[in-house]
Each structure stands twice: as C-alpha cells, then as structure tokens.
Motif scaffolding. Structure first.
Motif, PDB file in Angstrom:
ATOM      1  N   PRO A 121       0.816  -1.234   0.000  1.00 47.46           N
ATOM      2  CA  PRO A 121       0.000   0.000   0.000  1.00 47.46           C
ATOM      3  C   PRO A 121       0.842   1.272   0.000  1.00 47.46           C
ATOM      4  N   THR A 122       2.167   1.147   0.235  1.00 43.42           N
ATOM      5  CA  THR A 122       2.969   2.373   0.344  1.00 43.42           C
ATOM      6  C   THR A 122       4.219   2.408  -0.533  1.00 43.42           C
ATOM      7  N   VAL A 123       4.595   1.272  -1.106  1.00 42.84           N
ATOM      8  CA  VAL A 123       5.828   1.256  -1.913  1.00 42.84           C
ATOM      9  C   VAL A 123       5.563   0.578  -3.262  1.00 42.84           C
ATOM     10  N   ALA A 126      11.233  -0.267  -4.042  1.00 41.19           N
ATOM     11  CA  ALA A 126      12.352   0.461  -3.406  1.00 41.19           C
ATOM     12  C   ALA A 126      13.595   0.449  -4.281  1.00 41.19           C
ATOM     13  N   GLY A 127      13.461  -0.015  -5.515  1.00 38.46           N
ATOM     14  CA  GLY A 127      14.626  -0.040  -6.417  1.00 38.46           C
ATOM     15  C   GLY A 127      15.444  -1.294  -6.215  1.00 38.46           C
ATOM     16  N   LEU A 128      16.658  -1.264  -6.688  1.00 38.01           N
ATOM     17  CA  LEU A 128      17.488  -2.463  -6.602  1.00 38.01           C
ATOM     18  C   LEU A 128      17.695  -2.858  -5.148  1.00 38.01           C
ATOM     19  N   GLY A 168       2.810   4.080  -4.618  1.00 36.66           N
ATOM     20  CA  GLY A 168       3.680   4.266  -3.456  1.00 36.66           C
ATOM     21  C   GLY A 168       5.022   4.814  -3.901  1.00 36.66           C
ATOM     22  N   HIS A 169       5.987   4.791  -2.960  1.00 35.50           N
ATOM     23  CA  HIS A 169       7.320   5.329  -3.276  1.00 35.50           C
ATOM     24  C   HIS A 169       7.946   4.580  -4.451  1.00 35.50           C
ATOM     25  N   ALA A 170       8.692   5.338  -5.251  1.00 35.59           N
ATOM     26  CA  ALA A 170       9.363   4.710  -6.404  1.00 35.59           C
ATOM     27  C   ALA A 170      10.764   5.299  -6.571  1.00 35.59           C
ATOM     28  N   ASN A 196      17.691   8.535  -7.197  1.00 38.75           N
ATOM     29  CA  ASN A 196      18.446   9.116  -6.076  1.00 38.75           C
ATOM     30  C   ASN A 196      19.824   8.493  -5.898  1.00 38.75           C
ATOM     31  N   GLU A 197      20.359   7.870  -6.942  1.00 38.23           N
ATOM     32  CA  GLU A 197      21.601   7.103  -6.816  1.00 38.23           C
ATOM     33  C   GLU A 197      22.750   7.882  -6.190  1.00 38.23           C
ATOM     34  N   THR A 198      22.917   9.151  -6.601  1.00 36.97           N
ATOM     35  CA  THR A 198      24.089   9.881  -6.085  1.00 36.97           C
ATOM     36  C   THR A 198      24.039  10.006  -4.557  1.00 36.97           C
ATOM     37  N   ALA A 199      22.847   9.996  -3.970  1.00 34.05           N
ATOM     38  CA  ALA A 199      22.749  10.078  -2.509  1.00 34.05           C
ATOM     39  C   ALA A 199      23.352   8.833  -1.844  1.00 34.05           C
ATOM     40  N   LEU A 200      23.403   7.727  -2.597  1.00 31.44           N
ATOM     41  CA  LEU A 200      23.979   6.484  -2.058  1.00 31.44           C
ATOM     42  C   LEU A 200      25.474   6.395  -2.375  1.00 31.44           C
ATOM     43  N   GLY A 201      26.009   7.424  -3.022  1.00 34.64           N
ATOM     44  CA  GLY A 201      27.421   7.383  -3.429  1.00 34.64           C
ATOM     45  C   GLY A 201      27.618   6.512  -4.652  1.00 34.64           C
ATOM     46  N   ALA A 204      23.923   6.462 -11.333  1.00 34.25           N
ATOM     47  CA  ALA A 204      22.910   5.792 -12.170  1.00 34.25           C
ATOM     48  C   ALA A 204      23.547   5.443 -13.515  1.00 34.25           C
ATOM     49  N   PRO A 205      23.386   4.198 -13.979  1.00 39.50           N
ATOM     50  CA  PRO A 205      23.940   3.839 -15.281  1.00 39.50           C
ATOM     51  C   PRO A 205      23.369   4.740 -16.385  1.00 39.50           C
ATOM     52  N   LYS A 206      24.123   4.817 -17.488  1.00 37.68           N
ATOM     53  CA  LYS A 206      23.748   5.720 -18.583  1.00 37.68           C
ATOM     54  C   LYS A 206      22.329   5.431 -19.081  1.00 37.68           C
ATOM     55  N   LEU A 317      19.223   2.997   6.719  1.00 40.97           N
ATOM     56  CA  LEU A 317      17.889   2.441   6.440  1.00 40.97           C
ATOM     57  C   LEU A 317      17.399   1.607   7.626  1.00 40.97           C
ATOM     58  N   LYS A 318      18.329   0.805   8.179  1.00 43.06           N
ATOM     59  CA  LYS A 318      17.939  -0.076   9.299  1.00 43.06           C
ATOM     60  C   LYS A 318      17.557   0.759  10.520  1.00 43.06           C
ATOM     61  N   GLN A 319      18.352   1.815  10.763  1.00 40.79           N
ATOM     62  CA  GLN A 319      18.035   2.671  11.923  1.00 40.79           C
ATOM     63  C   GLN A 319      16.674   3.326  11.747  1.00 40.79           C
TER      64      GLN A 319
HETATM   65  C1  LIG Z   1      31.450   5.687  -7.852  1.00 43.06           C
HETATM   66  C2  LIG Z   1      30.655   4.851  -8.815  1.00 43.06           C
HETATM   67  C3  LIG Z   1      31.211   4.844 -10.145  1.00 43.06           C
HETATM   68  C4  LIG Z   1      30.650   4.256 -11.229  1.00 43.06           C
HETATM   69  C5  LIG Z   1      29.329   3.596 -11.234  1.00 43.06           C
HETATM   70  C6  LIG Z   1      29.212   2.711 -12.345  1.00 43.06           C
HETATM   71  C7  LIG Z   1      28.142   1.996 -12.628  1.00 43.06           C
HETATM   72  C8  LIG Z   1      26.849   2.091 -11.884  1.00 43.06           C
HETATM   73  C9  LIG Z   1      26.494   0.813 -11.312  1.00 43.06           C
HETATM   74  C10 LIG Z   1      25.506   0.614 -10.507  1.00 43.06           C
HETATM   75  C11 LIG Z   1      24.424   1.541 -10.180  1.00 43.06           C
HETATM   76  C12 LIG Z   1      23.480   0.838  -9.287  1.00 43.06           C
HETATM   77  C13 LIG Z   1      22.122   1.415  -9.385  1.00 43.06           C
HETATM   78  C14 LIG Z   1      21.249   1.241  -8.410  1.00 43.06           C
HETATM   79  C15 LIG Z   1      19.878   1.728  -8.472  1.00 43.06           C
HETATM   80  C16 LIG Z   1      19.070   1.400  -7.257  1.00 43.06           C
HETATM   81  O1  LIG Z   1      17.925   1.073  -7.377  1.00 43.06           O
HETATM   82  S1  LIG Z   1      19.820   1.474  -5.745  1.00 43.06           S
HETATM   83  C17 LIG Z   1      18.514   1.325  -4.567  1.00 43.06           C
HETATM   84  C18 LIG Z   1      18.048   2.658  -4.139  1.00 43.06           C
HETATM   85  N1  LIG Z   1      16.912   2.567  -3.296  1.00 43.06           N
HETATM   86  C19 LIG Z   1      16.708   3.380  -2.287  1.00 43.06           C
HETATM   87  O2  LIG Z   1      17.490   4.257  -2.000  1.00 43.06           O
HETATM   88  C20 LIG Z   1      15.454   3.163  -1.487  1.00 43.06           C
HETATM   89  C21 LIG Z   1      15.757   2.890  -0.056  1.00 43.06           C
HETATM   90  N2  LIG Z   1      14.550   2.659   0.699  1.00 43.06           N
HETATM   91  C22 LIG Z   1      13.749   3.640   1.140  1.00 43.06           C
HETATM   92  O3  LIG Z   1      13.949   4.810   0.906  1.00 43.06           O
HETATM   93  C23 LIG Z   1      12.546   3.229   1.939  1.00 43.06           C
HETATM   94  O4  LIG Z   1      12.726   1.900   2.343  1.00 43.06           O
HETATM   95  C24 LIG Z   1      11.214   3.338   1.177  1.00 43.06           C
HETATM   96  C25 LIG Z   1      10.854   4.812   1.003  1.00 43.06           C
HETATM   97  C26 LIG Z   1      11.279   2.651  -0.168  1.00 43.06           C
HETATM   98  C27 LIG Z   1      10.094   2.653   2.007  1.00 43.06           C
HETATM   99  O5  LIG Z   1      10.073   3.191   3.291  1.00 43.06           O
HETATM  100  P1  LIG Z   1       9.356   2.369   4.462  1.00 43.06           P
HETATM  101  O6  LIG Z   1       8.045   1.866   4.007  1.00 43.06           O
HETATM  102  O7  LIG Z   1       9.374   3.254   5.662  1.00 43.06           O
HETATM  103  O8  LIG Z   1      10.250   1.068   4.667  1.00 43.06           O
HETATM  104  P2  LIG Z   1      11.610   0.969   5.468  1.00 43.06           P
HETATM  105  O9  LIG Z   1      12.519   2.058   5.079  1.00 43.06           O
HETATM  106  O10 LIG Z   1      11.300   0.824   6.922  1.00 43.06           O
HETATM  107  O11 LIG Z   1      12.227  -0.396   4.911  1.00 43.06           O
HETATM  108  C28 LIG Z   1      11.700  -1.657   5.284  1.00 43.06           C
HETATM  109  C29 LIG Z   1      12.809  -2.677   5.141  1.00 43.06           C
HETATM  110  O12 LIG Z   1      13.231  -2.753   3.771  1.00 43.06           O
HETATM  111  C30 LIG Z   1      14.638  -2.517   3.680  1.00 43.06           C
HETATM  112  N3  LIG Z   1      14.929  -1.833   2.412  1.00 43.06           N
HETATM  113  C31 LIG Z   1      14.432  -0.682   1.985  1.00 43.06           C
HETATM  114  N4  LIG Z   1      14.881  -0.392   0.736  1.00 43.06           N
HETATM  115  C32 LIG Z   1      15.692  -1.397   0.397  1.00 43.06           C
HETATM  116  C33 LIG Z   1      16.472  -1.672  -0.762  1.00 43.06           C
HETATM  117  N5  LIG Z   1      16.498  -0.870  -1.833  1.00 43.06           N
HETATM  118  N6  LIG Z   1      17.206  -2.802  -0.791  1.00 43.06           N
HETATM  119  C34 LIG Z   1      17.200  -3.655   0.263  1.00 43.06           C
HETATM  120  N7  LIG Z   1      16.471  -3.437   1.392  1.00 43.06           N
HETATM  121  C35 LIG Z   1      15.739  -2.331   1.459  1.00 43.06           C
HETATM  122  C36 LIG Z   1      14.929  -1.658   4.903  1.00 43.06           C
HETATM  123  O13 LIG Z   1      16.297  -1.739   5.231  1.00 43.06           O
HETATM  124  C37 LIG Z   1      14.062  -2.296   5.938  1.00 43.06           C
HETATM  125  O14 LIG Z   1      14.693  -3.496   6.323  1.00 43.06           O
HETATM  126  P3  LIG Z   1      14.604  -4.049   7.821  1.00 43.06           P
HETATM  127  O15 LIG Z   1      13.134  -4.181   8.107  1.00 43.06           O
HETATM  128  O16 LIG Z   1      15.262  -3.055   8.697  1.00 43.06           O
HETATM  129  O17 LIG Z   1      15.328  -5.347   7.775  1.00 43.06           O
END
Ligand SMILES: CC/C=C\C/C=C\C/C=C\CC/C=C/CC(=O)SCCNC(=O)CCNC(=O)[C@H](O)C(C)(C)COP(=O)(O)OP(=O)(O)OC[C@H]1O[C@@H](n2cnc3c(N)ncnc32)[C@H](O)[C@@H]1OP(=O)(O)O
Length: 323
Positions: A121-123, A126-128, A168-170, A196-201, A204-206, A317-319
């Motif tokens: 109902p809310t997500v 969450a991406g990869l 939900g969130h995307a 939001n990839e840059t926020a994770l350091g 995003a691929p081309k 995220l865990k916190q």
């Molecule tokens: C320097 C580099 C040079 C070159 C680069 C070259 C190539 C590039 C290569 C790779 C690029 C890779 C690209 C990646 C793209 C992605 O998709 S990265 C993933 C980004 N996702 C996020 O940032 C989302 C993170 N999550 C959230 O913001 C929230 O969880 C969300 C808003 C979606 C939902 O919020 P809420 O309902 O409150 O849930 P919780 O935050 O409480 O989460 C519940 C549990 O789920 C776990 N979790 C959340 N997101 C993820 C995730 N993406 N992957 C794995 N697990 C996730 C979270 O930890 C909680 O777990 P827990 O219950 O604590 O065990």
C-alpha cells in the motif's frame, strides 16, 4: 491427408528485363530479390493473424501466480503485473527473474496492454535490492545485472503498450521501471519518485539516465540526477515525470486503462513500430555496450569506497526502520 505441402511458392523469371542486371552479376539474384519483396508481405500477414487473435475473447489463462509477481488478465484483456515482494519490492535477482519471465508471458499472450503495479500500500518498488550489491558474490552480481538489463530491454522495448500504476514510493530502480512504461498514474500523498543514486554514493547507469531524459526535460533530468532529487507527486506531475495523479490504487489502474484504451482504434503494428522507433536509440546504445556495462557494474562493486557508502546507507535504512 489432403494438406498442401507447399502453400506459397514464387517462380521467378530470371531472364525478365527487371532482373537481368542483377542476375548477370550474381547467380540466383532474382530469387533472392523476390524473397526480399515477399518478406514485408509475410510480416503484415502474420501481424494481421496476431491482431485477429487479439480480438478473441478477452479473459485468457495466463502464467500462474508466481510468489513474487502476480500476473492476471482482466476482462478487457489488459495484463496486470503486480510486484509482491514484501516489505518494499526491492528488486533482487529472484524478483527480476520473475518480472522478466512475466514480461515474456505478456508478450506471448498478446494482451491489449500491461499495467505494472505493486501489492504494497505504500511502496511501488524500493529499487534495486541493496543487499545484491553489498559484499556480493561476483558470479551472482553478474547474473543480477544481466537480468536487470533484460528486464529493461523487455519493458522499455516491449511492442505491447505499457502503463505504471504507481501506488507508493518509487526510488531509483523503482522509478526506472515506471519510466520504462509509456504512461504513469501515481497515487497522491506523501510518496516520492526519482533517481536518487548519487545520494547512495553510486552513479545511475547511462541507460537509467537516458530513460529519464526521455521522460522529463534534459535540464530537469540533469538537476534531478546530480542532486538525487526525490520528487513529490505534485512536483512529478509538474515536470511530467508522471502523467496523472490518482486518488488510490484502483483509480491509478483505471487511469492507466483509460490510457490503454486510446490504442483500441490504432492499428497495433503502426503503434508498436512507432514506439520502437522512438525508443530505438537508447536500446541500441545499451545493446552495443552491454558487456562493458556489466563490467562497469562489477568493478564498481569492487570499489571499497562504494562498499563503504552502501554499508552506511544500509545502516541508515535499518536505523530508520527500527524507529
Ligand atoms: C562511484 C561509482 C562509479 C561508477 C558507477 C558505475 C556503474 C553504476 C552501477 C551501478 C548503479 C546501481 C544502481 C542502483 C539503483 C538502485 O535502485 S539502488 C537502490 C536505491 N533505493 C533506495 O534508495 C530506497 C531505499 N529505501 C527507502 O527509501 C525506503 O525503504 C522506502 C521509502 C522505499 C520505504 O520506506 P518504508 O516503508 O518506511 O520502509 P523501510 O525504510 O522501513 O524499509 C523496510 C525494510 O526494507 C529494507 N529496504 C528498503 N529499501 C531497500 C532496498 N532498496 N534494498 C534492500 N532493502 C531495502 C529496509 O532496510 C528495511 O529493512 P529491515 O526491516 O530493517 O530489515
């Protein structure tokens, strides 16, 4: 048993005036050119048969319910693909494999179109799954990335029409999935969407960037990608990252259906070819750089700084989840 063994044969007059120049250069050139001329005819014929099938009764048996993806076809012949990997539909290898297989099923079943949504109902997604990238097994990481590429090729380059009911969130990969569809209806409220990839350091691929640049303006995309902008629903509508705001999931699905209905009077072949021509460039780009893209991903995973960033992000995220 009375069946024709040969149902379409062409006897070419190799000495006809129109064939003489090519036949004198190359043996069997006349037959070859007749075959080439026949191909478009056969293509259109096959398409006509497939279109006729498309108009057949709308409720079809389709692939059974998978645990991570639910795929159904409604009474209008629209496939609804629901991601159901709690808690947040993070895209791990298993989920990506199921999405990939489900996209094959939709293509085979000649549905009127497909709507992508989520059981949460809310997500939306969450991406990869960050755990696929944190201290990974390299063989699995390679399969993970290749499967993600496959999903994008199949979704972005699908000949069937697609829409996303974003309920939900995307963030990041979740945003990519929705942008790969042709239309987006997002449920209003406190949800956010963006790359939001840059926020994770990470970067995003081309092809993620290309997908965004073909959804919103280049200027907005550059700002959004560099600042890791997560758009509110209102902001997303304003810059056309989404097409409509819905009141709830059912409304989002209805809005997607209304979009898909627009194609009822458009010949499917013309629609599909137009879509594929519009999307040809980014698809070709990834096709030619596919291996390099995998290698870049793998070397990025081996970078200690990236692993450190991912570790900190997971902790955060865990916190947040524990609060
Ligand atoms: C320097 C580099 C040079 C070159 C680069 C070259 C190539 C590039 C290569 C790779 C690029 C890779 C690209 C990646 C793209 C992605 O998709 S990265 C993933 C980004 N996702 C996020 O940032 C989302 C993170 N999550 C959230 O913001 C929230 O969880 C969300 C808003 C979606 C939902 O919020 P809420 O309902 O409150 O849930 P919780 O935050 O409480 O989460 C519940 C549990 O789920 C776990 N979790 C959340 N997101 C993820 C995730 N993406 N992957 C794995 N697990 C996730 C979270 O930890 C909680 O777990 P827990 O219950 O604590 O065990």
């Amino acid at each position: 048993m009375g069946r024709a063994l040969v149902w379409d044969a062409t006897c070419v007059d190799s000495l006809a005036a129109s064939h003489l120049p090519s036949t004198s250069q190359k043996a069997a050139a006349a037959a070859e050119s007749a075959q080439m001329l026949k191909r478009p005819k056969m293509f259109l014929l096959r398409q006509a048969v497939s279109n006729a099938r498309q108009l057949a009764p709308s409720v079809r048996a389709m692939s059974s319910k998978g645990p991570l993806v639910d795929l159904t076809v409604d009474n209008d012949g629209v496939a609804i693909m629901t991601l159901q990997r709690p808690p947040v539909n993070s895209l791990n290898l298993d989920l990506l494999k199921e999405i990939s297989k489900s996209l094959d099923d939709v293509a085979k079943n000649k549905s009127r179109g497909m709507i992508l949504t989520s059981s949460s109902p809310t997500v939306f997604s969450a991406g990869l799954d960050i755990m696929e990238m944190y201290k990974p097994d390299m063989k699995r990481a390679e399969e993970f990335w290749t499967t993600l590429q496959d999903v994008w090729f199949k979704l972005y380059g699908s000949s069937f029409a697609t829409a996303a009911a974003i309920n939900g969130h995307a963030p990041a990969g979740g945003c990519l999935l929705s942008m790969s569809c042709e239309y987006r209806a997002m449920v209003g409220g406190k949800f956010t969407i963006g790359l939001n990839e840059t926020a994770l350091g990470i970067v995003a691929p081309k092809w993620f960037m290309d997908t965004m640049c073909r959804t919103i303006s280049m200027r907005q995309a550059e700002l959004a990608l560099t600042t890791a902008k997560m758009f509110t629903v209102d902001e997303a509508l304003k810059c056309e990252l989404i097409d409509e705001i819905a009141t709830d999931k059912a409304d989002a699905i209805n809005k997607c259906k209304t979009f898909l209905k627009k194609f009822e009077k458009i010949p499917p072949l013309a629609r599909a070819i137009t879509k594929l021509k519009m999307r040809e460039e980014p698809i070709k780009n990834l096709q030619t750089s596919r291996q390099a893209d995998v290698q870049e991903f793998l070397s990025f995973l081996k970078n200690p700084k990236v692993q450190q960033s991912l570790e900190m992000y997971i902790q955060a995220l865990k916190q947040k989840a524990a609060k």
